[in-house]
Scaffold this motif. Sequence first.
Motif, short mmCIF file in Angstrom:
data_model
loop_
_atom_site.label_atom_id
_atom_site.label_comp_id
_atom_site.label_asym_id
_atom_site.label_seq_id
_atom_site.Cartn_x
_atom_site.Cartn_y
_atom_site.Cartn_z
N ASP A 40 -1.38 10.94 -49.53
CA ASP A 40 0.48 11.55 -48.52
C ASP A 40 -0.21 12.08 -46.94
OD1 ASP A 40 1.62 11.81 -50.77
OD2 ASP A 40 1.78 13.63 -51.17
N TYR A 41 -1.70 12.37 -47.33
CA TYR A 41 -1.89 12.26 -45.68
C TYR A 41 -2.58 10.76 -44.78
CZ TYR A 41 -0.84 17.45 -44.60
OH TYR A 41 0.03 18.62 -44.77
N ALA A 42 -2.40 10.23 -45.55
CA ALA A 42 -3.27 8.75 -45.07
C ALA A 42 -2.48 8.04 -46.02
CB ALA A 42 -4.79 9.04 -45.86
N LYS A 43 -2.65 6.49 -45.53
CA LYS A 43 -1.80 5.26 -45.84
C LYS A 43 -2.55 4.90 -46.96
CE LYS A 43 -0.59 3.96 -41.50
NZ LYS A 43 -0.40 2.72 -40.27
N ARG A 76 11.56 16.89 -56.49
CA ARG A 76 10.68 15.65 -56.01
C ARG A 76 9.15 15.22 -57.63
NH1 ARG A 76 6.81 13.58 -51.66
NH2 ARG A 76 5.16 13.81 -52.55
N PRO A 77 9.57 14.22 -58.65
CA PRO A 77 8.95 14.84 -59.90
C PRO A 77 7.35 15.23 -59.55
CG PRO A 77 10.40 12.85 -60.41
CD PRO A 77 10.36 13.47 -58.34
N ASP A 78 6.56 14.26 -58.57
CA ASP A 78 5.32 14.58 -58.80
C ASP A 78 5.00 16.01 -57.93
OD1 ASP A 78 6.56 13.55 -56.27
OD2 ASP A 78 4.72 13.05 -55.06
N LEU A 79 6.37 16.62 -57.01
CA LEU A 79 5.57 17.08 -56.62
C LEU A 79 5.25 19.29 -57.89
CD1 LEU A 79 7.88 18.19 -54.18
CD2 LEU A 79 5.80 17.80 -54.33
N LYS A 111 9.41 23.01 -49.24
CA LYS A 111 9.73 21.25 -49.20
C LYS A 111 11.04 21.41 -49.93
CE LYS A 111 4.90 19.17 -48.75
NZ LYS A 111 4.41 18.64 -49.30
N ILE A 112 11.74 22.40 -50.52
CA ILE A 112 12.86 22.08 -51.21
C ILE A 112 14.02 21.44 -50.23
CG2 ILE A 112 14.73 23.43 -53.02
CD1 ILE A 112 12.21 24.32 -54.48
N GLY A 113 13.90 22.21 -49.61
CA GLY A 113 14.95 22.21 -48.38
C GLY A 113 14.32 21.17 -47.10
N VAL A 137 12.61 12.76 -45.03
CA VAL A 137 10.94 13.95 -44.78
C VAL A 137 10.07 13.39 -45.62
CG1 VAL A 137 10.28 15.18 -43.73
CG2 VAL A 137 12.30 14.84 -42.75
N LEU A 138 10.69 13.71 -46.77
CA LEU A 138 10.17 14.27 -48.11
C LEU A 138 9.53 13.30 -48.68
CD1 LEU A 138 9.32 16.69 -50.40
CD2 LEU A 138 11.35 16.15 -51.30
N ASN A 139 10.18 12.31 -48.59
CA ASN A 139 9.48 11.17 -49.29
C ASN A 139 8.34 10.07 -48.70
OD1 ASN A 139 10.52 12.03 -52.36
ND2 ASN A 139 12.69 10.48 -51.30
N THR A 140 8.53 9.99 -47.05
CA THR A 140 8.04 9.30 -46.44
C THR A 140 6.37 9.98 -46.25
OG1 THR A 140 9.52 9.43 -45.36
CG2 THR A 140 7.88 9.28 -43.84
N LYS A 141 5.03 9.48 -46.19
CA LYS A 141 3.80 10.00 -45.46
C LYS A 141 3.96 10.47 -44.69
CE LYS A 141 1.32 6.31 -48.70
NZ LYS A 141 0.39 5.50 -48.77
N PHE A 142 2.93 12.01 -44.41
CA PHE A 142 3.70 12.70 -43.11
C PHE A 142 2.90 11.72 -42.01
CE2 PHE A 142 1.05 15.38 -40.27
CZ PHE A 142 2.47 16.40 -39.85
N VAL A 143 1.35 11.56 -42.26
CA VAL A 143 0.79 10.15 -41.17
C VAL A 143 2.46 9.19 -40.59
CG1 VAL A 143 -1.38 9.64 -41.15
CG2 VAL A 143 -0.03 8.72 -42.62
N GLU A 144 2.95 8.53 -41.71
CA GLU A 144 4.38 7.70 -41.27
C GLU A 144 5.43 8.88 -40.34
OE1 GLU A 144 4.35 5.54 -44.28
OE2 GLU A 144 2.85 4.54 -44.46
N LEU A 145 5.63 9.89 -40.57
CA LEU A 145 6.16 10.48 -40.09
C LEU A 145 6.93 10.37 -38.34
CD1 LEU A 145 6.79 13.61 -42.30
CD2 LEU A 145 8.39 11.38 -42.02
#
Length: 357
Positions: free
Chosen positions: A319-322, A189-192, A231-233, A238-246
């Motif tokens: 990433d941790y908030a909306k 993911r480019p921004d990582l 996170k490579i795995g 999962v990787l492209n969804t915000k944590f609070v929305e998982l």
Amino acid sequence: MTAHNESFDASQYKVLCVDDEPNILSSLRRMLSLEGFEVFTAESGAQALGQLAKQPIHVIISDMQMPHMDGAELLEKVTQQWPQTMRLLLTGASDVTGAIDAINQGAIYRYIAKPWNDEELLSTIKSAIVYGTVVNEHDRLQALTEAQKESLNEMVDTLESRVKERTKDLRDAYVASIKSFSNLLELRRPDLLPHSRRVATLSMKMAKLAGLDEDACQSIFIAGLLHDIGKIGLSDRVLNTKFVELPLSDAKVYRTHATMGEATLSALPDMKEVAAIIRSHHEYFNGTGFPDALKGDAIPIGARIVAIVEAFEELQSGDYAKAQSTPADAVRVITSNRGILFCPVMADLFVKALRVG
């Protein structure tokens, strides 16, 4: 693909029904098709194996009593050849003992008594898909972790042999190689990659302000660069969804990235301290973090540093908030959680490091 009831899309899944009685197959096909599943049928174990050989099947439902090959024998073969296919057994009252034996041998997910209740059968199928999705994802991540570990082993073995020859010069080369390895994050993911570089730089600054020695500072810098290596795995979803929305099942998968990162690095020479930091960089000072619910000074000092810097970065990225936070708001969140989520000493050093510039 998400399998929660509130967002369950049956059209994503293929179900194979196996029974030697055409009327039962007809009933199953009608019920499952109305629900939206893609349904296939077979009148014998041999036909079922032929269907499975042609295409992936998510769930197979087999009658227990069939000529030539009974349901337990069929599902045992499915377990051996297509372990990712979830297995259900339809049984009459006289078949219950055999069904329980099959479950105990690990061959099937669950048995359902005839005559079945439509709602119960549909719920069981969805439950099997949810369970299978989590198990299959775990197996995939485990395999990817092993591949990552082997790749790192080869790289570090080469570097280690050179370090023995020219310690100082090749120590610098070792760090440079670790930086290069962190570029793999960008492929996922480019921004990582820029995120990891910012975490590493500010974490290093905090480590120096804390008066840590050169080796400790270097370990914290490398941990900052590679803290998201696990996170490579993760799957794209999962990787492209915000944590609070998982959803819950995906959130559990996401939380494995800290231990996956540690597993990737822990066996490598000179990387045990880095691996320990990566494992614990989501621990909170009050013991509510993961993966080990460590508390206070039980959390490695490097992990306490990286935890603050990553939180600062991810508050700003959203990433941790909306919604994204401004840098000032992110600092206020950090300081307001001083002694709660974050080590108070490191939180003060964090503010000082930002002022130093």
